[in-house]
Design an enzyme around this catalytic site. Structure first.
Site, PDB file in Angstrom:
ATOM      1  N   GLU A  20       0.832  -1.138   0.158  1.00 16.18           N
ATOM      2  CA  GLU A  20      -0.104  -0.099  -0.009  1.00 16.18           C
ATOM      3  C   GLU A  20       0.824   1.109  -0.047  1.00 16.18           C
ATOM      4  O   GLU A  20       1.910   1.220   0.735  1.00 16.18           O
ATOM      5  CB  GLU A  20      -0.799  -0.183   1.379  1.00 16.18           C
ATOM      6  CG  GLU A  20      -1.516   1.095   1.815  1.00 16.18           C
ATOM      7  CD  GLU A  20      -1.980   0.924   3.254  1.00 16.18           C
ATOM      8  OE1 GLU A  20      -2.589   2.132   3.628  1.00 16.18           O
ATOM      9  OE2 GLU A  20      -1.375   0.370   3.911  1.00 16.18           O
ATOM     10  N   ASP A  29      14.347  -2.407  13.207  1.00 19.27           N
ATOM     11  CA  ASP A  29      15.689  -1.418  12.654  1.00 19.27           C
ATOM     12  C   ASP A  29      14.988  -0.009  12.660  1.00 19.27           C
ATOM     13  O   ASP A  29      14.981   0.454  11.649  1.00 19.27           O
ATOM     14  CB  ASP A  29      15.827  -2.013  11.256  1.00 19.27           C
ATOM     15  CG  ASP A  29      16.797  -1.159  10.438  1.00 19.27           C
ATOM     16  OD1 ASP A  29      17.693  -0.680  11.038  1.00 19.27           O
ATOM     17  OD2 ASP A  29      17.046  -1.529   9.089  1.00 19.27           O
TER      18      ASP A  29
HETATM   19  P1  ADP Z   1      14.807   0.637   1.593  1.00 18.38           P
HETATM   20  O1  ADP Z   1      14.319  -0.721   1.973  1.00 18.38           O
HETATM   21  O2  ADP Z   1      15.380   0.775   0.249  1.00 18.38           O
HETATM   22  O3  ADP Z   1      15.669   1.360   2.626  1.00 18.38           O
HETATM   23  P2  ADP Z   1      12.275   1.736   2.628  1.00 18.38           P
HETATM   24  O4  ADP Z   1      11.272   0.867   3.002  1.00 18.38           O
HETATM   25  O5  ADP Z   1      12.878   2.439   3.655  1.00 18.38           O
HETATM   26  O6  ADP Z   1      13.379   1.340   1.467  1.00 18.38           O
HETATM   27  O7  ADP Z   1      11.438   2.940   1.679  1.00 18.38           O
HETATM   28  C1  ADP Z   1      12.158   4.058   1.186  1.00 18.38           C
HETATM   29  C2  ADP Z   1      11.473   5.330   1.303  1.00 18.38           C
HETATM   30  O8  ADP Z   1      10.163   5.400   0.746  1.00 18.38           O
HETATM   31  C3  ADP Z   1      11.172   5.539   2.832  1.00 18.38           C
HETATM   32  O9  ADP Z   1      12.212   6.389   3.627  1.00 18.38           O
HETATM   33  C4  ADP Z   1       9.704   6.222   2.746  1.00 18.38           C
HETATM   34  O10 ADP Z   1       9.876   7.645   2.707  1.00 18.38           O
HETATM   35  C5  ADP Z   1       9.164   5.746   1.590  1.00 18.38           C
HETATM   36  N1  ADP Z   1       7.915   4.902   1.889  1.00 18.38           N
HETATM   37  C6  ADP Z   1       8.528   3.524   2.430  1.00 18.38           C
HETATM   38  N2  ADP Z   1       7.274   2.771   2.301  1.00 18.38           N
HETATM   39  C7  ADP Z   1       6.069   3.393   1.824  1.00 18.38           C
HETATM   40  C8  ADP Z   1       5.051   3.215   1.673  1.00 18.38           C
HETATM   41  N3  ADP Z   1       4.312   2.063   1.916  1.00 18.38           N
HETATM   42  N4  ADP Z   1       4.309   4.237   0.990  1.00 18.38           N
HETATM   43  C9  ADP Z   1       4.836   5.420   0.753  1.00 18.38           C
HETATM   44  N5  ADP Z   1       6.279   5.754   0.907  1.00 18.38           N
HETATM   45  C10 ADP Z   1       6.795   4.814   1.392  1.00 18.38           C
END
Ligand code: ADP
Length: 292
Positions: free
Chosen positions: A96, A199
Site C-alpha cells: 500500500e 531496525d
Molecule cells: P529501503 O528498503 O530501500 O531502505 P524503505 O522501505 O525504507 O526502502 O523505503 C524508502 C522510502 O520510501 C522511505 O524512506 C519512505 O519515505 C518511503 N516509503 C516506504 N514505504 C512506503 C509506503 N508504503 N508508501 C509510501 N512511501 C513509502
C-alpha cells in the site's frame, strides 16, 4: 530501469491477489537506502513497489512476513502487503502507498505509546519463526530461551565473524572479549521476548495525518530496549517520543549500558555493510563497554 517484462510480472502477481495494477502509471520515487522505489496506480489505490535483484526475493518475503507480524499486533500502522514476486532478474515487494510526512511531536508522542503497546506483544522464545535481513545482512532468528545467549550468538558474534572475514581482525578480537562479560550487563533484570521492529532508525518511521507509520522492519522477538537503542543511534526521535514510551515502560537499572550493547550490533552491521569509520566507532564502543 524497470523493463516492461518486469512490470508484466508485477501486474500478474498482483492480479493473483485480486489487485489490478495499471503499469503505465508507474513513476520512480527518490530511492530508499537499498532498493529502487516506485509508485503505481491500481484499483486498490496507489501502491508502493520496491525492486531489487532476483536473488533478493527472500529478503522481500521476510520483509512482507515482518510487516504482517507487526500488523497483527495492531499497535502501530504499517503499510498493507499486497504480494512479493520475482521475474526477469528482478524481485519486488508490492505495498500500500501511504502519503508520508516527516513525523513531528504529535506523531512522535503517539509513536512512543504505540511502540510500548507493540512491545507488550510477547512470544515464548527469543528470535522468530524465520531469518530475515538487517540492511542486506542476514539476521539469524533461530529461537532461544536465553536472551543473553541469543544476543551474543545470533547478533554480536555473528557480526564480529563477518567483520573478521572482511579482514577486521583487531575489531573482532576486541569484540569477542565482551562474551564473558555479557551476563554482567543483565544482572538483576529479566528480559522477556517482545515483538520488535528491529531496525527503528529515524528513516524508518514517518507520519500520515499525525498518526505514526513504521516500515522497513527487521522483525524478531527480543529485548524492547534494543528498539529504543536503535532510535538513539542516528537521532530523529524527539523527547515527546521517549516521554510517551517511558510513561508505559520505565527504564531499568543498567539500561543505558545494555542500549550501548544493542547499538553496537547496528554499528557492527554498518561496518559490515559500508566499512569506513564504523570500525573505529565499534572499537571505541567495545573498549568503553569492557571498562564497565
Ligand atoms: P529501503 O528498503 O530501500 O531502505 P524503505 O522501505 O525504507 O526502502 O523505503 C524508502 C522510502 O520510501 C522511505 O524512506 C519512505 O519515505 C518511503 N516509503 C516506504 N514505504 C512506503 C509506503 N508504503 N508508501 C509510501 N512511501 C513509502
Amino acid at each position: 530501469m524497470i523493463g516492461r517484462n518486469v512490470w508484466d510480472g508485477v501486474v500478474s502477481a498482483a492480479a493473483d491477489h485480486g489487485v489490478s495494477v495499471t503499469a503505465d502509471t508507474a513513476r520512480p520515487l527518490r530511492g530508499g537506502s537499498i532498493n529502487a522505489a516506485w509508485r503505481v496506480n491500481s484499483n486498490a489505490g496507489t501502491l508502493f513497489v520496491k525492486f531489487n535483484d532476483a536473488g533478493r526475493h527472500d529478503m522481500f518475503v521476510a520483509e512482507a512476513a515482518g510487516l504482517a507480524e507487526l500488523a497483527q499486533a495492531n499497535a502501530v500502522r504499517v503499510p498493507d502487503v499486497i504480494c512479493t514476486g520475482a521475474v526477469a532478474k528482478k524481485s519486488f515487494l508490492l505495498l500500500e502507498f501511504i502519503e508520508l510526512q516527516a513525523g513531528r511531536n504529535t506523531a512522535a508522542r503517539r509513536l512512543g505509546s504505540a511502540l510500548a503497546s507493540l512491545h507488550a506483544c510477547q512470544a515464548k522464545e527469543f528470535g522468530w519463526n524465520r531469518d530475515n535481513t538487517i540492511g542486506t545482512t542476514t539476521q539469524i532468528n533461530t529461537p532461544d530461551k536465553d536472551w543473553v545467549s541469543f544476543f551474543w550468538r545470533r547478533r554480536l558474534a555473528y557480526q564480529l565473524d563477518l567483520a573478521r572475514s572482511a579482514g577486521a581482525r583487531r575489531l573482532a578480537d576486541l569484540g569477542v572479549r565482551l562474551n564473558e562479560r555479557m551476563p554482567l550487563f543483565f544482572s538483576g533484570v529479566t528480559v522477556t521476548p517482545a515483538l520488535l521492529h528491529g531496525d527503528l532508525w529515524g528513516g524508518n518511521w514517518a507520519s500520515c495525518d499525525d498518526q505514526p507509520v513504521i516500515f522497513d522492519p527487521a522483525v524478531y522477538y527480543g529485548d524492547p530496549e534494543s528498539d529504543i537503542a536503535m532510535t538513539s543511534l542516528f537521532g530523529g526521535f524527539p523527547p515527546a517520543f521517549y516521554d510517551a514510551y517511558r510513561a508505559q515502560r520505565p527504564d531499568q537499572p543498567g539500561g543505558e549500558q545494555r542500549r550501548e550493547l544493542y547499538r553496537l550490533y547496528h554499528v557492527l552491521n554498518h561496518f559490515n555493510l559500508f566499512g569506513g569509520g564504523y570500525a573505529a566507532q565499534a572499537e571505541r564502543m567495545i573498549k568503553a563497554l569492557l571498562k564497565e
